[in-house]
Design an enzyme around this catalytic site. Structure first.
Site, short mmCIF file in Angstrom:
data_model
loop_
_atom_site.label_atom_id
_atom_site.label_comp_id
_atom_site.label_asym_id
_atom_site.label_seq_id
_atom_site.Cartn_x
_atom_site.Cartn_y
_atom_site.Cartn_z
N ASP A 1 0.99 -1.28 -0.31
CA ASP A 1 0.01 -0.07 0.16
C ASP A 1 1.03 1.07 0.02
OD1 ASP A 1 -2.57 1.61 0.65
OD2 ASP A 1 -3.25 -0.38 1.39
N ASP B 1 -3.24 4.65 -2.41
CA ASP B 1 -4.21 5.16 -1.41
C ASP B 1 -4.63 6.51 -1.95
OD1 ASP B 1 -5.40 4.76 1.09
OD2 ASP B 1 -4.56 6.63 1.68
N GLU C 1 -6.44 4.03 -5.90
CA GLU C 1 -7.82 4.20 -5.50
C GLU C 1 -8.26 5.62 -5.79
OE1 GLU C 1 -9.89 4.36 -0.91
OE2 GLU C 1 -8.05 5.05 -1.23
N HIS D 1 -11.21 -3.00 2.94
CA HIS D 1 -11.22 -2.60 4.38
C HIS D 1 -11.98 -1.56 4.75
CE1 HIS D 1 -8.54 -0.28 2.63
NE2 HIS D 1 -8.19 0.50 3.69
N ASP D 2 -12.44 -0.93 3.80
CA ASP D 2 -13.50 0.22 3.94
C ASP D 2 -14.82 0.15 3.66
OD1 ASP D 2 -11.20 1.99 4.44
OD2 ASP D 2 -10.82 2.44 2.05
#
Ligand code: GLC
Ligand code: CA
Length: 534
Positions: A98, A194, A236, A311-312
């Site tokens: 990440d 990210d 993302e 994970h969000d």
């Protein structure tokens, strides 16, 4: 278009805190991941996307980095990381890290220095203003935080402890590219970037995403760190349209391999409202959105990422599927529907077991910064605690973050200590051990889909066509010059009529008994199949 390894890849996302705890402190760690590589190899995945394991005060569970080149102590150390890279490679598994470079932690040495000494060259690594405007933080409240010692505000689009980096500063950009090279040299296979669409922000003009210099920065980054290295990169990008996604992922532009678009996820809440304003699944809209992305991002024009969970996000079964009688059937239906589209599929840990949201009953069971901020703001606006809790149970980020369910022993085999987030009470029935022992489990549907992705060129090459069906049925055709495949899925708890003018040649995959004919048949609740047809 040049074919790449990631066109055939299936990526598995690990949220390290919640995956496997090797030392009993209740928090997942790198040694825990190492101990589960055999499991991942059995599943067959090509790559792991590892959520952040860097040094961090963990205000946003590692998405607030204080040292990009060190491992957080709770997760292990650099030698554990190197061992993980080695052991993954031995099993043919790539590791994607990440990359969180829209912001750092306020405990990063750059920010510490910037704050302490306004004359320091590091000051300009961040964004400081004399006056604040009304930009809002994505996690609630103002995006500006007042720094008493210098009398200026700094920008934070996320938490107060996540100051935004100033990408206009060339020295900063070079530092980031060097850091990326540091990790590439260690043997990683790429990056998940990210909130990368925010690095071109122009706060004075209230531009967060898709700022004018965004693509220049990405091209510069590509030249500096990614060029000719055969890496996989996925950005993302919450605000991407197909047009924007092509800018990132068209190969000759040399930016990213692909992006995560969130238009289908946007259907989880009322249009124009916040994520907390949840609505039920509108299948015709889902068909329209996913089909648009399938047809607009062809082979030549870009590449899709395919996902339901991360994970969000809430567990897809809890928000759109069936967590009762049809849990297994609906989990397989979502898998079959997505994994046979064009793009690179992503599986979020536990998805292959059909894990579900957590039945949160009290605010004190929550950990996520976003949810905690939301509670405060919603309470201040007079929303009842019950309404707040209902929203959080539906879409709060902690739902995806409860510990991975390995077996039916205490704490689901995740830890011998007290887990940092409670284990879902359904772990006695939903766990990896039970799934591995049952040849009909969701796990084996995923295993089959992953192996199809590696073996079948049509999954990459074939075009895509949505078929006209009953509202609750999602059916599409994938065709090359030689072959045709029909995928049909009933996204509901009730039987649905289905008819298509094809002859069946063979079954590729199914979660039900496949029909003998496609002429006026009935799809049972959550039935899903892929057939080779003529
Ligand atoms: C991304 C991450 C999320 C994090 C945020 C700030 O959206 O996926 O978990 O909180 O960025 O880094
Ligand atoms: Ca641990």
């Amino acid at each position: 278009m040049q074919k790449k390894w990631w066109h055939q890849a299936t990526v598995y996302q690990i949220y390290p805190r919640s995956f496997m705890d090797a030392n009993g402190d209740g928090i997942g760690d790198l040694k825990g991941i190492l101990s589960k590589l055999d499991y991942l190899e059995k599943l067959g995945i090509t790559a792991i996307w590892l959520s952040p394991v860097y040094q961090s005060p963990m205000d946003d569970n590692g998405y607030d980095i204080s040292d990009y080149e060190a491992i957080a102590e709770i997760f292990g150390d650099m030698s554990d990381m190197e061992e993980l890279l080695r052991e993954a490679k031995n099993r043919g598994i790539a590791v994607i890290m990440d990359l969180v470079v829209n912001h750092t932690s306020d405990e990063h040495a750059w920010f510490v220095e910037a704050k302490k000494d306004p004359q320091s060259p590091k000051r300009d690594y961040y964004i400081w203003r004399e006056e604040k405007n009304d930009l809002a933080s994505i996690f609630g409240g103002s995006a500006w935080e007042y720094d008493v010692s210098s009398g200026q505000y700094y920008l934070h689009f996320f938490g107060q402890k996540q100051p935004d980096l100033n990408w206009e500063n060339q020295e900063l950009r070079q530092k980031i590219y060097e850091m990326m090279t540091f990790w590439i040299d260690k043997g990683i296979s790429g990056f998940r970037m990210d909130v990368i669409d925010m690095i071109g922000k122009l706060p004075d003009q209230k531009i967060g995403s898709n700022g004018p210099k965004l693509h220049d920065y990405l091209q510069e980054m590509h030249q500096a760190s990614l060029l000719d290295k055969d890496l996989m990169t996925v950005g993302e990008t919450w605000g991407a349209s197909p047009e924007i996604a092509k800018l990132y992922s068209k190969q000759e532009r040399q930016e990213l391999s692909m992006v995560f678009q969130f238009e289908h996820i946007g259907l989880q809440h009322k249009e124009g409202q916040s994520k907390w304003d949840v609505v039920s699944l509108d299948v015709p809209k889902l068909k329209q959105v996913l089909s648009k992305w399938q047809t607009e991002l062809g082979l030549e024009d870009g590449w899709n990422s395919l996902f339901w969970n991360n994970h969000d996000l809430p567990r897809v079964l809890s928000i759109w599927g069936n967590t009762g009688q049809y849990r297994e059937q609906s989990a397989k239906a979502f898998a079959i529907l997505l994994h046979l589209m064009r793009g690179t599929p992503y599986i979020y840990q536990g998805e292959e077991l059909g894990m579900t949201n957590f039945p949160f009953e009290h605010f004190h069971q929550l950990n996520d910064l976003e949810a905690l901020n939301y509670i405060r703001e919603a309470q201040a606006q007079g929303t009842s605690d019950q309404t707040i809790l209902d929203s959080i149970r539906m879409v709060g980020r902690d739902n995806a973050r409860t510990p991975m369910q390995w077996d039916s022993s205490s704490n689901a085999g995740f830890s011998v200590g007290q887990p940092w987030l409670p284990v879902n009470p359904n772990y006695q029935t939903i766990n990896a051990q039970a799934a591995l022992e049952d040849p009909n489990s969701i796990f084996y549907t995923y295993q089959k889909l992953i192996s199809l992705r590696k073996d079948c060129d049509w999954l990459i090459d074939a075009d895509y066509q949505l078929l006209e069906t009953a509202d609750a049925v999602f059916a599409y055709l994938r065709q090359t010059a030689e072959e045709s495949y029909l995928i049909a899925v009933n996204l509901s708890d009730t039987p649905q009529p289905f008819s298509a003018a094809f002859a069946i040649k063979e079954t590729v995959i199914a979660n039900c008994t496949t029909p003998k004919t496609l002429n006026n048949m009935v799809l049972g609740p959550w039935d899903a199949f892929c057939l080779k047809v003529d």
